[in-house]
Design a protein around this motif. Structure first.
Motif, PDB file in Angstrom:
ATOM      1  N   ILE A   1     -18.401  10.259  15.699  1.00 45.45           N
ATOM      2  CA  ILE A   1     -18.916  11.624  15.625  1.00 45.45           C
ATOM      3  C   ILE A   1     -18.169  12.538  16.595  1.00 45.45           C
ATOM      4  O   ILE A   1     -17.726  13.634  16.255  1.00 45.45           O
ATOM      5  CB  ILE A   1     -20.426  11.640  15.966  1.00 45.45           C
ATOM      6  N   ARG A   2     -17.961  12.040  17.804  1.00 44.49           N
ATOM      7  CA  ARG A   2     -17.349  12.880  18.837  1.00 44.49           C
ATOM      8  C   ARG A   2     -15.882  13.166  18.539  1.00 44.49           C
ATOM      9  O   ARG A   2     -15.391  14.261  18.710  1.00 44.49           O
ATOM     10  CB  ARG A   2     -17.431  12.172  20.193  1.00 44.49           C
ATOM     11  N   ARG A   3     -15.161  12.101  18.106  1.00 44.09           N
ATOM     12  CA  ARG A   3     -13.717  12.199  18.040  1.00 44.09           C
ATOM     13  C   ARG A   3     -13.195  12.541  16.653  1.00 44.09           C
ATOM     14  O   ARG A   3     -12.283  13.340  16.510  1.00 44.09           O
ATOM     15  CB  ARG A   3     -13.068  10.873  18.479  1.00 44.09           C
ATOM     16  N   TYR A   4     -13.718  11.856  15.630  1.00 47.83           N
ATOM     17  CA  TYR A   4     -13.007  11.863  14.361  1.00 47.83           C
ATOM     18  C   TYR A   4     -13.737  12.539  13.215  1.00 47.83           C
ATOM     19  O   TYR A   4     -13.120  13.099  12.333  1.00 47.83           O
ATOM     20  CB  TYR A   4     -12.662  10.419  13.944  1.00 47.83           C
ATOM     21  N   LEU A   5     -15.034  12.429  13.168  1.00 49.74           N
ATOM     22  CA  LEU A   5     -15.736  12.829  11.963  1.00 49.74           C
ATOM     23  C   LEU A   5     -16.774  13.883  12.279  1.00 49.74           C
ATOM     24  O   LEU A   5     -17.335  13.911  13.353  1.00 49.74           O
ATOM     25  CB  LEU A   5     -16.449  11.617  11.342  1.00 49.74           C
ATOM     26  N   LYS A   6     -17.052  14.715  11.280  1.00 50.88           N
ATOM     27  CA  LYS A   6     -18.137  15.660  11.476  1.00 50.88           C
ATOM     28  C   LYS A   6     -19.359  15.253  10.654  1.00 50.88           C
ATOM     29  O   LYS A   6     -20.473  15.676  10.908  1.00 50.88           O
ATOM     30  CB  LYS A   6     -17.692  17.076  11.064  1.00 50.88           C
ATOM     31  N   ASN A   7     -19.098  14.425   9.623  1.00 46.89           N
ATOM     32  CA  ASN A   7     -20.167  14.105   8.686  1.00 46.89           C
ATOM     33  C   ASN A   7     -21.026  12.935   9.197  1.00 46.89           C
ATOM     34  O   ASN A   7     -20.553  11.820   9.334  1.00 46.89           O
ATOM     35  CB  ASN A   7     -19.535  13.737   7.330  1.00 46.89           C
ATOM     36  N   TYR A   8     -22.286  13.204   9.490  1.00 47.19           N
ATOM     37  CA  TYR A   8     -23.176  12.183  10.025  1.00 47.19           C
ATOM     38  C   TYR A   8     -23.361  11.013   9.060  1.00 47.19           C
ATOM     39  O   TYR A   8     -23.394   9.866   9.442  1.00 47.19           O
ATOM     40  CB  TYR A   8     -24.558  12.783  10.337  1.00 47.19           C
TER      41      TYR A   8
ATOM     42  N   ALA B   1     -20.383   8.662   8.955  1.00 47.77           N
ATOM     43  CA  ALA B   1     -20.310   7.962  10.235  1.00 47.77           C
ATOM     44  C   ALA B   1     -21.375   6.876  10.297  1.00 47.77           C
ATOM     45  O   ALA B   1     -21.120   5.748  10.748  1.00 47.77           O
ATOM     46  CB  ALA B   1     -20.487   8.946  11.382  1.00 47.77           C
TER      47      ALA B   1
END
Lengths: 427, 337
Positions: free
Chosen positions: A170-177, A180
């Motif tokens: 979530i923090r680094r690579y993805l925005k989609n919960y 993830a």
């Protein structure tokens, strides 16, 4: 012309004592016990009944034998008093069941840790120790059943790694919960399926920490009541909340599942579910499968209690004005935010008496497990009576068991009253 | 619908049973015997003050474990209430059920179990206060009787009084404990349950001598160990361990003197103790000295009886019909050859 005043009081009259019939013991008695004819009669009757009960009970209990070897000896000494010797001989069994005597420290320690683990949950002041409450379940399982320390800790390690993986994504690579979460789930699954058992093996070799294994057959007494009761209480609460929310959901599938579950479980007596756990499940599992009986019972008790909990909480939700939902929505809060910040705190507060009521009921219902052969205190009472030395003892055992249950249930009730007072905002 | 459900269950149970390699192999692989006993039946099974399993049924399972493993402690006792005992056996939670269970036709056939024999001939009896002056059940016409509802004893009672043209007034109770309290409180003239339980109860009353267990037994309650249908070898093992204990008493072999029979001329004793040449126990897959170990574990039938139900136990049940046939009882084992 001035009016002639004969006497002007210079000082205030000192307040005279209230009439003796209105204060002190007499006043209290008049107000509370003898305020009317009906009350007076009831008071006299109650006192009469209490006295005749205690008249028999106190000499019976006070003069009781504690150190005889058998009921026969008690009866030969003085048949009219209690024979508490059975408690002297068997109190360890009533507390620990058939747990090996040299391992008694383990359930004892588990119980002490239990008290420590619930403090951060019950009293917000100590919330910084919440980490202990998190590791407690694993610790308790390890202490009670024993075996390798690592095979329990691996569960924590796996879950922690999964959570870290999720957060990193979530923090680094993805925005989609959603994505993830699915990836993190896959990661955790892979860990448990392929990595965990070799890792446990390795850890066992490097640093072997283990306790002698104690099987569920040996669990009994109040240890068992607490295992079933506490696990049921702790696990049924969150499940109950989810079920209550699910029941009010706008998504038809979720709603149907929740309603179906709640209505089915509530429509069936607990003893039936326990029979299913004890008897029926075995038919469907391959022979030799060791699906622990205590675990089966705990699951059934939890499900049973969760259904009731859901309805209690639904009552709390229904008691909340619709405006609260609308207000939180108009503030732009998401569903979960509004539940967490606005709805649940109020709904749960309203439901406290009902929730604690369900908890107390659940704790006392654990005695039903004696019918499916588990040796809880009530089951042990009949086992103890089957020993010819104590054959024929009833009151002493049941008084002692009742007292133990009373202490726990009364404690729960006291805490709920404390919580209600503390959370009371409408003065 | 119910029938269908039960049918499916039975099919599943059978399918489950079918996958057993053989109970003896399973037991040996596991390293211990799983023996279903009562959670508490005076004299038959309970735990003592130190947490050790004791009782008449317990000692039988210890003998069986000794026969298989040479170690009477290689057995785990699973306490079972009467509500779950048969399903626990059917589902394979225990290898053998020795839980003072009455051998009846329907339990033998419909429930698909094999009874291994009778280890105790029980029967329903009556207890009365001596001051009542009753010496026989035939004098109980018009009596109030405390009776556990929903049991076979309730049906036996009705049958017996009807047969003898007598009337009675039932005082229903939930269990033996309540029966006893009602009886002592004077709510009934007599209370009835299995005679073995009556004896155990009487001994621990305030004044045992004021009470009398009437001599008549009005029903047959042959108690015995049982196993699942479908493994005859396993049933044979259980049956012959029981028989061996009975034969041992008949021949006078006791726990104490078991080692002094090497020079006896009795060929059956040599076969039994494995001191002869032929090893007939190999037929069921047991070691040659299996029965020696079984008897050594808790003694012969008579010793086990004495320790758990007889004078030594404090329950003081007389041998009566449970004596060996050589001593006027009906305990009779087929020959060991």
């Amino acid at each position: 012309m001035m009016t002639k005043i004969a006497f002007v009081r210079k000082k205030e009259i000192p307040p005279s004592a209230p009439p003796i019939t209105e204060v002190g013991l007499i006043g209290w008695l008049r107000q509370n016990l003898f305020s009317s004819w009906l009350n007076s009669i009831l008071t006299v009757l109650s006192v009469y009944f209490i006295v005749i009960m205690l008249w028999d009970f106190i000499p019976w209990a006070y003069g009781g034998h504690w150190n005889t070897k058998s009921l026969r000896e008690c009866l030969d000494l003085d048949p009219d008093v209690a024979c508490f010797s059975v408690l002297t001989a068997r109190w360890k069994q009533l507390l620990f069941g058939l747990y090996p005597a040299e391992e008694y420290w383990r359930p004892t320690l588990t119980f002490i840790f239990l008290l420590l683990a619930i403090v951060p949950i019950l009293f917000p002041k100590f919330f910084r120790f919440f980490w202990f409450s998190i590791i407690y379940p694993g610790l308790a399982v390890w202490l009670l059943w024993g075996g390798s320390f690592w095979s329990i800790s691996i569960v924590y390690i796996g879950l922690t790694l999964g959570a870290l993986f999720f957060l990193t994504l979530i923090r680094r690579y993805l925005k989609n919960y959603m994505i993830a979460a699915i990836l993190a789930f896959l990661f955790t699954a892979v860990f448990f399926l392929f990595i965990s058992s070799p890792l446990v093996g390795l850890l066992n070799v490097i640093l072997p920490i283990s306790l002698p294994f104690v099987e569920s057959l040996k669990m009994g007494g109040f240890t068992l009541s607490l295992i079933v009761g506490v696990t049921g209480i702790v696990a049924s609460f969150p499940i109950g909340i989810l079920l209550a929310l699910g029941r009010q959901s706008n998504l038809p599938v979720i709603k149907m599942i929740c309603v179906g579950f709640i209505e089915f479980i509530r429509g069936v007596p607990l003893i039936t579910l326990l029979f299913v756990a004890s008897v029926l499940l075995n038919y469907f599992l391959p022979p030799g499968t060791n699906f622990d009986i205590v675990l089966r019972v705990v699951i059934m008790v939890t499900l049973f209690s969760a259904a009731y909990m859901a309805e209690v909480i639904r009552g709390g939700l229904a008691g909340l004005p619709l405006g609260q939902h609308e207000a939180s929505a108009s503030l732009g809060l998401t569903y979960w935010q509004s539940q967490r910040l606005i709805i649940m705190p109020q709904a749960l507060k309203i439901s406290i008496p009902g929730i604690v009521n369900t908890f107390i009921g659940l704790f006392k219902d654990t005695t039903l497990v004696s019918i499916i052969s588990l040796r809880d205190p009530v089951g042990l009472a009949s086992t103890i009576r089957a020993d010819q030395k104590w054959n024929g003892i009833y009151w002493e055992l049941y008084v002692a068991i009742g007292l133990m249950f009373f202490i726990f249930c009364w404690g729960m009730s006291q805490y709920s009253q404390y919580l209600e007072r503390k959370l009371k905002t409408d003065k | 619908m119910k029938k269908l459900f039960l049918g499916v269950l039975t099919a599943l149970a059978l399918a489950a049973g079918g996958t057993f390699a053989g109970t003896l192999d399973d037991v040996k692989a596991r390293g211990n015997l799983l023996c279903g006993v009562s959670t508490g039946a005076p004299g038959f099974a309970t735990v003592d003050d130190s947490g050790k399993d004791v009782g008449f049924d317990v000692d039988y399972c210890r003998a069986l474990a000794a026969a298989i493993f040479g170690d009477p402690m290689a057995v785990k006792f699973v306490g079972l209430t009467s509500a779950v005992r048969f399903t626990a056996l059917a589902a394979g939670e225990v290898d053998i059920l020795a839980r003072n269970t009455t051998w009846t036709y329907s339990r033998d056939t419909d429930l698909k179990q094999t009874f291994l024999g009778v280890n105790y001939y029980d029967g329903q009896g009556f207890m009365v206060k001596k001051e009542l002056g009753v010496k026989s059940t035939t004098e109980l016409d018009g009596a109030t009787v405390c009776i556990q509802v929903g049991t076979t004893t309730e049906l036996n009672l009705a049958d017996y009084f009807k047969e003898n043209g007598m009337s009675y007034e039932p005082v229903p109770t939930a269990d033996n404990a309540e029966s006893q309290q009602q009886y002592l409180a004077g709510a009934c003239d007599t209370y009835t349950t299995d005679a073995s339980a009556l004896h155990g109860t009487r001994v621990n009353l305030e004044n045992p001598d004021d009470h009398l267990v009437l001599p008549e037994i009005i029903s047959k309650e042959p108690l015995g160990p049982l196993v699942r249908h479908g493994d005859d070898n396993w049933a044979d093992i259980g049956r012959w361990v029981l028989n061996a204990l009975v034969i041992a008493e008949e021949k006078g072999i006791t726990k104490g003197n078991i080692d002094s029979w090497k020079d006896t001329k009795d060929a059956e004793i040599h076969r039994l103790l494995g001191t002869g040449d032929d090893d007939i126990l190999a037929m069921v897959g047991l070691p040659k000295n299996a029965m020696y170990n079984a008897i050594k574990a808790g003694g012969n039938y008579g010793e086990i009886f004495e320790n758990n139900l007889g004078a030594t136990s404090g329950i003081n049940i007389e041998r009566g019909v449970n004596a060996s046939w050589t001593k006027g009882g009906i305990l009779y084992s087929p020959p060991f050859r």
